[in-house]
Write an enzyme that holds these catalytic residues in place. Sequence first.
Site, PDB file in Angstrom:
ATOM      1  CG  ASP A 483      -2.220   0.709   1.045  1.00  0.00           C
ATOM      2  OD1 ASP A 483      -2.313   1.516   0.104  1.00  0.00           O
ATOM      3  OD2 ASP A 483      -3.142   0.496   1.851  1.00  0.00           O
ATOM      4  CG  ASP A 553      -9.329   2.798  -0.085  1.00  0.00           C
ATOM      5  OD1 ASP A 553      -8.989   1.609  -0.194  1.00  0.00           O
ATOM      6  OD2 ASP A 553      -8.594   3.669   0.437  1.00  0.00           O
TER       7      ASP A 553
HETATM    8  C1  GLA Z   1      -5.682   1.978   2.172  1.00  0.00           C
HETATM    9  C2  GLA Z   1      -6.147   0.753   1.413  1.00  0.00           C
HETATM   10  C3  GLA Z   1      -7.200   0.041   2.212  1.00  0.00           C
HETATM   11  C4  GLA Z   1      -6.633  -0.365   3.550  1.00  0.00           C
HETATM   12  C5  GLA Z   1      -6.123   0.863   4.277  1.00  0.00           C
HETATM   13  C6  GLA Z   1      -5.368   0.491   5.539  1.00  0.00           C
HETATM   14  O1  GLA Z   1      -6.677   2.938   2.248  1.00  0.00           O
HETATM   15  O2  GLA Z   1      -6.608   1.101   0.148  1.00  0.00           O
HETATM   16  O3  GLA Z   1      -7.653  -1.097   1.510  1.00  0.00           O
HETATM   17  O4  GLA Z   1      -5.591  -1.288   3.345  1.00  0.00           O
HETATM   18  O5  GLA Z   1      -5.230   1.619   3.467  1.00  0.00           O
HETATM   19  O6  GLA Z   1      -4.861   1.579   6.188  1.00  0.00           O
END
Ligand code: GLA
Length: 733
Positions: A483, A553
């Site tokens: 990420d 997200d």
């Molecule tokens: C990002 C990712 C999510 C999750 C969060 C965790 O927003 O896209 O899927 O993993 O971080 O902090």
Amino acid sequence: MTQSNLIDFDTKTQSFHLHNDDISYVLGIEAGGVLAHLYYGQRIKQYHGHLKSPRLDRGFSGNLPKSSDRTYSLDAILREYSYEGDGDFRTPALVVRQADGSRSAFFKYQDYTISDGKPTLAGLPATYVVDEHEAQTLTVNLVDEVSQLTLAMRYTIYRQRPVITRSVQIINNGEQAVHLEKIASMMIDLPVGEKDVISLLGGHANERNINREPITFGTKTFQSRRGTTSHHMNNFIAIADTQTNEFKGEVVGLSFVYSGNHKEEVSKDPYGTYRIAVGINDDQFDWEVAAKDSFQAPEVIMTYSNTGLNGMSQALHNLLQQRMVRSKYKNSVRPIVVNNWEATFMDFDEARLQPIVDEAKDMGIEMFVLDDGWFGHRDDDNTSLGDWQVLAKKFPQGLQHFANYIHERDLQFGIWFEPEMISIDSDLYKNHPEYMLKVPNRTPSPSRNQFVLDIGRPEVRENIHSQMKAIFDNTDIDYVKWDMNRNLTDIYATDLPASRQGEVMHRYVLGLYQLLEELTTEYPDILWEGCSGGGGRIDAGFMYYMPQSWTSDNTDAVARMKIQYGTSLAYPISSFTSHVSEAPNQQTGRYTSLQTRGAVAMSSVFGYELDLTQMTDDEKQAVKEQVAQYKQMRQLVQYGQYSRLIDPNEGNRCAWMFVSDDKNEALVFSFNILSQAQPENKMLKLVDLDADKVYEDVATGDEFGGDELMHAGIYEPAVFSDFNAMIYHYKAK
Ligand code: GLA
């Protein structure tokens, strides 16, 4: 077996013709050793030398040095590449700050080579060949005599794909350093016609909306200045004839193989000529090329289609899947995951997660992904990035104990990392505050209360690499979600002098690529998934290291229709993931049925992102059925030929479909967004089937000719509920 040439040089017309069965691309050496663009489009047998831009005395467009020909101007011909200071007043592709401070350059044709195959680009992702007869590469060398810089322009054409890739390299054979203030990876001038540009714009949780607009007089810029590809503007554009739609017409897709700042410039001049340039964003870019050193710009993939946008996307999907992805999973069906992020956020420990694993096992789910919050002392997003050690409070018996728990139930174990980041509240910051991107004497800007590591520096990469290695070597891990949850600010590298601070953002990307290369080669059995706050770093370059990415997200089924529709314009279905989450949706507050959430998520790489233990028995049963259904269909979804049928941006419906290579099986997903009283009758016409085959609707047993399904179509049932989904499954008899 000898194979025919894909690239010819014609001495009479002084032109290079790149061709395969589908496409032709012609460039020529014009007066003054200038490289001119002559033709790009559907295959022509031979270029006979007539298609030159008309020669006219264009007032205030100057002429070649020492020339009295007023009809020949670099400002008015179609070119392959342009340089600041050469008399072409249109947008330059290259700006060199010479050692004397001037920005003049004149690159003159010197020589060329044609070779089989396709060279790799050192330190950069690029499409590849598996057999050297699959493609040929033309390198045209141009030289600026005064500075002794060589500009090597590379073109690769694939034999069986409507694809040409381009990149450029600057080699400094002079005695003094120069600075590149701009270096586009490709430029092309296209002749008259009415054209649209299609881009993929958006924001966090709203990525890759298809945006189509006419190209009118002036220059339009699409870009990211955020250090990453960005949610806001993807590094893909398409140039389409105004009549082109999903199914017919000409279009060229331009896909930049890079994961940092990018710029796509599209202009039209008063003579009706279009100029398109794609490359690293010149904003915040200034690269010193020392004497005897060189600079390689990243690659651009050019995909031509005369069968509409679907034709372009299909060619690109196949290329990226087969010749960009290197992972051992590139042709394997991907596991169905359950991810604990939207289920628990960071409020979990092993005891809280075990029942989710048990439910997942019972439902036939194949992998458990442990998301953010397992390391350092992280209970919220204010701490611990950079401390990749297991949080004992949450895993009192260690992470391997939990890995065992999962593996004993025949599930795979996946884990989340955010390797490029640092929290002030971390041991890494206590010990190495200098690892953070930060301008001396200035206070850095937080975003999500976190900061960015200067991953361009070797010691920073080594630190993160060894921490991740310690986890991988001591825990059985099958999957990693990589990420990146903020963009880059405070651009400064402590190991570079003031004159080279313009290199920091590109060095960041090169450092990232090096780290990704090392880890993905050392741990080839891990299935790597990219992520950047959802889909902020979905690009062709990242696919070289990671075969799939978290799309957004935003997990709301209706919002996802548009996001997935737009993403499919440039990226293969196997490369983006989609999860069923709870209703009402956490991002939009919208309630959609489990069936609709399932249908949208099953349209790409599938999984769940909710607390399975909180579901009713009926819901659990429905999940079991979805999981079983997806296992049946995933080969076709992930690797079949995908076509967009109805654009959700245009109305109340959305549809797409998948057809197997042998055309014996098809899956059609159709969504009716809002319910209407006395609705219009709705028809759906399918594509890509075999007109001569008879297909059976698996659910009803009804039979249809392939020609009927494509030309006559089917009526869809009238439905009287919002957000309705239908999945039609056809099999040839
Ligand atoms: C990002 C990712 C999510 C999750 C969060 C965790 O927003 O896209 O899927 O993993 O971080 O902090």
